[in-house]
Design a protein around this motif. Structure first.
Motif, PDB file in Angstrom:
ATOM      1  N   LEU A   1       0.966  -1.308  -0.005  1.00 29.25           N
ATOM      2  CA  LEU A   1       0.036  -0.040   0.030  1.00 29.25           C
ATOM      3  C   LEU A   1       0.942   1.356   0.130  1.00 29.25           C
ATOM      4  O   LEU A   1       0.526   2.307  -0.872  1.00 29.25           O
ATOM      5  CB  LEU A   1      -0.722   0.051   1.264  1.00 29.25           C
ATOM      6  N   LEU A   2       1.831   1.182   0.877  1.00 30.53           N
ATOM      7  CA  LEU A   2       2.863   2.332   0.928  1.00 30.53           C
ATOM      8  C   LEU A   2       3.568   2.618  -0.512  1.00 30.53           C
ATOM      9  O   LEU A   2       3.714   3.801  -0.882  1.00 30.53           O
ATOM     10  CB  LEU A   2       3.598   2.261   2.119  1.00 30.53           C
ATOM     11  N   THR A   3       3.986   1.621  -1.120  1.00 24.97           N
ATOM     12  CA  THR A   3       4.570   1.656  -2.283  1.00 24.97           C
ATOM     13  C   THR A   3       3.553   2.106  -3.266  1.00 24.97           C
ATOM     14  O   THR A   3       4.115   3.002  -4.232  1.00 24.97           O
ATOM     15  CB  THR A   3       5.017   0.202  -2.985  1.00 24.97           C
ATOM     16  N   SER A   4       2.222   1.797  -3.062  1.00 20.11           N
ATOM     17  CA  SER A   4       1.278   2.482  -3.999  1.00 20.11           C
ATOM     18  C   SER A   4       1.260   3.992  -3.897  1.00 20.11           C
ATOM     19  O   SER A   4       0.862   4.632  -5.004  1.00 20.11           O
ATOM     20  CB  SER A   4       0.119   1.627  -4.049  1.00 20.11           C
ATOM     21  N   LEU A   5       1.373   4.221  -2.652  1.00 21.66           N
ATOM     22  CA  LEU A   5       0.981   5.756  -2.582  1.00 21.66           C
ATOM     23  C   LEU A   5       2.070   6.496  -3.225  1.00 21.66           C
ATOM     24  O   LEU A   5       1.961   7.515  -3.742  1.00 21.66           O
ATOM     25  CB  LEU A   5       1.066   6.083  -0.917  1.00 21.66           C
ATOM     26  N   ILE A   6       3.465   6.121  -2.919  1.00 18.89           N
ATOM     27  CA  ILE A   6       4.536   6.762  -3.574  1.00 18.89           C
ATOM     28  C   ILE A   6       4.491   6.850  -4.914  1.00 18.89           C
ATOM     29  O   ILE A   6       4.748   7.831  -5.671  1.00 18.89           O
ATOM     30  CB  ILE A   6       6.011   6.124  -3.136  1.00 18.89           C
TER      31      ILE A   6
END
Length: 253
Positions: free
Chosen positions: A48-53
């Motif tokens: 999820l955090l990778t998707s945000l970046i």
């Protein structure tokens, strides 16, 4: 109020923010529940955090919902300041995610606000939910403003509070020697955004009084103003202030 707005000239373009300003730490908080390192929950949070970046390279707001196997869900969003370029937004979100990973290691939820962007994830639903909880505030000295200065400040805040007939999550205004900025997260409806910003601006007035500068951060929006030459944000010195946030802790620079 519309007849008053005609008396003032508002400026909508701010100087391009520096990297130092964008990266300035405002607050961070972590949930008390922890997940087991190496578990499917950790894998999902990392995805999820990778998707945000990755998304921040193309937009200044987005949210994601990812399932964890068959028993849990992780929600996340990022919001960049409206005057940032895609490159600045992407860098800010990447930095926020890195700091969040350190601050909230193995926490099921966490949130972090830098001057240029906000990132939050949790396994409790928060996307699309209005939340006017005061997260942190900073007030300048109560030196007392002249009546003319208060008129200029109030004009700036009045414009930030008005929708001006169009829906804007990011708003800036300036009048004389006062400048103001306000923004809500993109998951709020126009009505919720307006309500949140109105609440933040009212708290600025009541909590900070006749101060030459003030900042008010609610859970889903913020508003700030400053008089030219009155406020320079300090470097992050690691000072900590206790604050309950979804049963967590707030750290304020």
């Amino acid at each position: 109020m519309h007849h008053l707005l005609l008396l003032f000239l508002f400026l909508f373009h701010l100087a391009t923010p520096s990297s130092a300003a964008i990266d300035t730490f405002i607050f961070g908080g972590c949930s008390q529940p922890k997940y087991t390192p190496g578990s499917p929950y950790e894998t999902t949070v990392n995805s999820l955090l990778t998707s945000l970046i990755n998304s921040a390279a193309f937009a200044n707001y987005n949210n994601f919902t990812l399932p964890v196997a068959t028993y849990d869900t992780v929600y996340g969003l990022f919001q960049c300041r409206g005057d940032l370029s895609n490159d600045q937004c992407s860098r800010c979100v990447a930095r926020a995610v890195t700091q969040l990973g350190t601050l909230c290691y193995a926490s099921c939820g966490g949130a972090l606000q830098l001057d240029g962007c906000f990132v939050k994830y949790d396994n409790a639903t928060f996307v699309g939910v209005e939340d006017k909880t005061v997260v942190t505030k900073k007030c300048g000295p109560s030196v007392g403003l002249t009546s003319d200065a208060l008129t200029r400040r109030d004009a700036v805040l009045a414009y930030l509070q008005t929708s001006d007939g169009t829906y804007k999550t990011f708003r800036t205004s300036a009048y004389g020697d006062f400048q103001g900025v306000a923004q809500c997260t993109g998951d709020l409806s126009p009505t919720e955004c307006q309500d949140c910003l109105s609440g933040a601006i009212q708290r600025l007035k009541t909590d900070c009084g006749p101060s030459p500068w003030a900042e008010m951060y609610l859970a889903k929006c913020y508003a700030s103003y400053s008089q030219s030459g009155s406020h320079s944000r300090p470097n992050n010195n690691g000072n900590k202030v206790s604050f309950v946030w979804f049963v967590g802790i707030i750290f304020v620079s």
